[in-house]
Design a protein around this motif. Structure first.
Motif, PDB file in Angstrom:
ATOM      1  N   ARG A  58       4.595 160.377  60.892  1.00 44.70           N
ATOM      2  CA  ARG A  58       4.479 160.946  62.241  1.00 44.70           C
ATOM      3  C   ARG A  58       3.252 161.827  62.397  1.00 44.70           C
ATOM      4  O   ARG A  58       2.836 162.108  63.512  1.00 44.70           O
ATOM      5  N   LYS A  59       2.694 162.295  61.297  1.00 45.17           N
ATOM      6  CA  LYS A  59       1.502 163.152  61.314  1.00 45.17           C
ATOM      7  C   LYS A  59       1.674 164.332  62.256  1.00 45.17           C
ATOM      8  O   LYS A  59       0.780 164.664  63.046  1.00 45.17           O
ATOM      9  N   GLY A  60       2.863 164.947  62.206  1.00 42.80           N
ATOM     10  CA  GLY A  60       3.130 166.144  62.999  1.00 42.80           C
ATOM     11  C   GLY A  60       3.447 165.892  64.460  1.00 42.80           C
ATOM     12  O   GLY A  60       3.589 166.846  65.225  1.00 42.80           O
ATOM     13  N   MET A  61       3.561 164.634  64.873  1.00 44.15           N
ATOM     14  CA  MET A  61       3.844 164.346  66.284  1.00 44.15           C
ATOM     15  C   MET A  61       5.309 164.632  66.600  1.00 44.15           C
ATOM     16  O   MET A  61       6.205 164.231  65.866  1.00 44.15           O
ATOM     17  N   SER A  62       5.530 165.326  67.702  1.00 43.40           N
ATOM     18  CA  SER A  62       6.889 165.611  68.156  1.00 43.40           C
ATOM     19  C   SER A  62       7.488 164.359  68.795  1.00 43.40           C
ATOM     20  O   SER A  62       6.779 163.392  69.089  1.00 43.40           O
ATOM     21  N   ASP A  63       8.802 164.392  69.037  1.00 48.46           N
ATOM     22  CA  ASP A  63       9.453 163.274  69.719  1.00 48.46           C
ATOM     23  C   ASP A  63       8.821 163.041  71.094  1.00 48.46           C
ATOM     24  O   ASP A  63       8.604 161.899  71.499  1.00 48.46           O
ATOM     25  N   GLU A  64       8.503 164.134  71.797  1.00 45.30           N
ATOM     26  CA  GLU A  64       7.895 164.015  73.129  1.00 45.30           C
ATOM     27  C   GLU A  64       6.509 163.386  73.040  1.00 45.30           C
ATOM     28  O   GLU A  64       6.165 162.501  73.836  1.00 45.30           O
ATOM     29  N   GLU A  65       5.710 163.805  72.073  1.00 43.36           N
ATOM     30  CA  GLU A  65       4.376 163.225  71.902  1.00 43.36           C
ATOM     31  C   GLU A  65       4.458 161.742  71.543  1.00 43.36           C
ATOM     32  O   GLU A  65       3.665 160.937  72.040  1.00 43.36           O
ATOM     33  N   LEU A  66       5.424 161.384  70.718  1.00 44.52           N
ATOM     34  CA  LEU A  66       5.605 159.972  70.364  1.00 44.52           C
ATOM     35  C   LEU A  66       6.016 159.148  71.580  1.00 44.52           C
ATOM     36  O   LEU A  66       5.525 158.040  71.773  1.00 44.52           O
ATOM     37  N   ALA A  67       6.898 159.707  72.410  1.00 41.38           N
ATOM     38  CA  ALA A  67       7.337 158.990  73.613  1.00 41.38           C
ATOM     39  C   ALA A  67       6.173 158.773  74.571  1.00 41.38           C
ATOM     40  O   ALA A  67       6.018 157.687  75.148  1.00 41.38           O
ATOM     41  N   ILE A  68       5.327 159.785  74.716  1.00 44.04           N
ATOM     42  CA  ILE A  68       4.149 159.660  75.585  1.00 44.04           C
ATOM     43  C   ILE A  68       3.184 158.626  75.015  1.00 44.04           C
ATOM     44  O   ILE A  68       2.671 157.761  75.744  1.00 44.04           O
ATOM     45  N   ALA A  69       2.933 158.691  73.707  1.00 41.65           N
ATOM     46  CA  ALA A  69       2.023 157.734  73.068  1.00 41.65           C
ATOM     47  C   ALA A  69       2.561 156.310  73.177  1.00 41.65           C
ATOM     48  O   ALA A  69       1.794 155.366  73.410  1.00 41.65           O
ATOM     49  N   LEU A  70       3.879 156.146  73.045  1.00 43.24           N
ATOM     50  CA  LEU A  70       4.478 154.817  73.161  1.00 43.24           C
ATOM     51  C   LEU A  70       4.288 154.263  74.575  1.00 43.24           C
ATOM     52  O   LEU A  70       3.917 153.097  74.752  1.00 43.24           O
ATOM     53  N   ALA A  71       4.489 155.111  75.570  1.00 42.82           N
ATOM     54  CA  ALA A  71       4.275 154.682  76.960  1.00 42.82           C
ATOM     55  C   ALA A  71       2.798 154.352  77.198  1.00 42.82           C
ATOM     56  O   ALA A  71       2.472 153.337  77.833  1.00 42.82           O
ATOM     57  N   ASP A  72       1.901 155.186  76.680  1.00 40.62           N
ATOM     58  CA  ASP A  72       0.468 154.962  76.873  1.00 40.62           C
ATOM     59  C   ASP A  72       0.015 153.650  76.238  1.00 40.62           C
ATOM     60  O   ASP A  72      -0.738 152.881  76.853  1.00 40.62           O
ATOM     61  N   GLU A  73       0.456 153.395  75.020  1.00 41.20           N
ATOM     62  CA  GLU A  73       0.055 152.156  74.339  1.00 41.20           C
ATOM     63  C   GLU A  73       0.667 150.927  75.006  1.00 41.20           C
ATOM     64  O   GLU A  73       0.038 149.872  75.066  1.00 41.20           O
ATOM     65  N   THR A  74       1.885 151.065  75.535  1.00 38.08           N
ATOM     66  CA  THR A  74       2.502 149.961  76.264  1.00 38.08           C
ATOM     67  C   THR A  74       1.714 149.668  77.540  1.00 38.08           C
ATOM     68  O   THR A  74       1.493 148.504  77.891  1.00 38.08           O
ATOM     69  N   ALA A  75       1.239 150.719  78.208  1.00 37.11           N
ATOM     70  CA  ALA A  75       0.406 150.538  79.402  1.00 37.11           C
ATOM     71  C   ALA A  75      -0.896 149.819  79.040  1.00 37.11           C
ATOM     72  O   ALA A  75      -1.363 148.957  79.796  1.00 37.11           O
ATOM     73  N   ASP A  76      -1.469 150.164  77.880  1.00 36.38           N
ATOM     74  CA  ASP A  76      -2.687 149.476  77.444  1.00 36.38           C
ATOM     75  C   ASP A  76      -2.434 147.993  77.206  1.00 36.38           C
ATOM     76  O   ASP A  76      -3.238 147.148  77.605  1.00 36.38           O
ATOM     77  N   VAL A  77      -1.316 147.672  76.575  1.00 34.91           N
ATOM     78  CA  VAL A  77      -0.984 146.265  76.320  1.00 34.91           C
ATOM     79  C   VAL A  77      -0.801 145.529  77.648  1.00 34.91           C
ATOM     80  O   VAL A  77      -1.336 144.431  77.836  1.00 34.91           O
ATOM     81  N   LEU A  78      -0.063 146.132  78.572  1.00 38.46           N
ATOM     82  CA  LEU A  78       0.136 145.514  79.883  1.00 38.46           C
ATOM     83  C   LEU A  78      -1.209 145.246  80.557  1.00 38.46           C
ATOM     84  O   LEU A  78      -1.467 144.140  81.047  1.00 38.46           O
ATOM     85  N   GLY A  79      -2.069 146.236  80.573  1.00 36.05           N
ATOM     86  CA  GLY A  79      -3.370 146.073  81.201  1.00 36.05           C
ATOM     87  C   GLY A  79      -4.174 144.950  80.575  1.00 36.05           C
ATOM     88  O   GLY A  79      -4.764 144.131  81.278  1.00 36.05           O
ATOM     89  N   HIS A  80      -4.159 144.883  79.258  1.00 38.32           N
ATOM     90  CA  HIS A  80      -4.964 143.861  78.591  1.00 38.32           C
ATOM     91  C   HIS A  80      -4.348 142.468  78.691  1.00 38.32           C
ATOM     92  O   HIS A  80      -5.084 141.475  78.692  1.00 38.32           O
ATOM     93  N   VAL A  81      -3.050 142.373  78.825  1.00 35.77           N
ATOM     94  CA  VAL A  81      -2.432 141.074  79.116  1.00 35.77           C
ATOM     95  C   VAL A  81      -2.912 140.594  80.488  1.00 35.77           C
ATOM     96  O   VAL A  81      -3.301 139.436  80.657  1.00 35.77           O
TER      97      VAL A  81
END
Length: 105
Positions: free
Chosen positions: A53-76
């Motif tokens: 996790r490299k010090g990432m909180s649950d909230e930071e992980l949830a935000i990063a997961l949403a952000d990366e999912t948005a990137d995948v959607l955009g690139h699809v």
């Protein structure tokens, strides 16, 4: 619905590419999609205890997961646009509904 979203992603991507001197050739679209899937997988592994996790909180992980999912959607969507794919028709064939139908704002 999809065509408007695709155009918004295209504008953002083209602006980013121009600002950073990137050439978006045919290969770029699929390679960028693969890169983003790797980033989504990396965050998923962290969020599910399969990666550090490299010090990432649950909230930071949830935000990063949403952000990366948005990137995948955009690139699809960008990949589909570049290759002239009719995603609305494909969704109707494969998922058996029409995108945007039955959605109210």
């Amino acid at each position: 619905m999809l065509s408007g979203l695709i155009q918004q992603f295209e504008k953002a991507s083209a602006t980013y590419a121009a600002a950073n001197g990137l050439e978006r050739d045919g290969d770029w679209f699929v390679l960028k999609l693969q890169e983003e899937m790797g980033e989504l997988t990396q965050i998923w592994n962290k969020a599910t205890g399969r990666g550090r996790r490299k010090g990432m909180s649950d909230e930071e992980l949830a935000i990063a997961l949403a952000d990366e999912t948005a990137d995948v959607l955009g690139h699809v969507l960008l990949f589909a646009r570049r290759n002239g794919l009719d995603l609305a028709a494909a969704v109707e064939r494969k998922w058996r509904f029409r995108p945007g139908e039955g959605i109210s704002s």
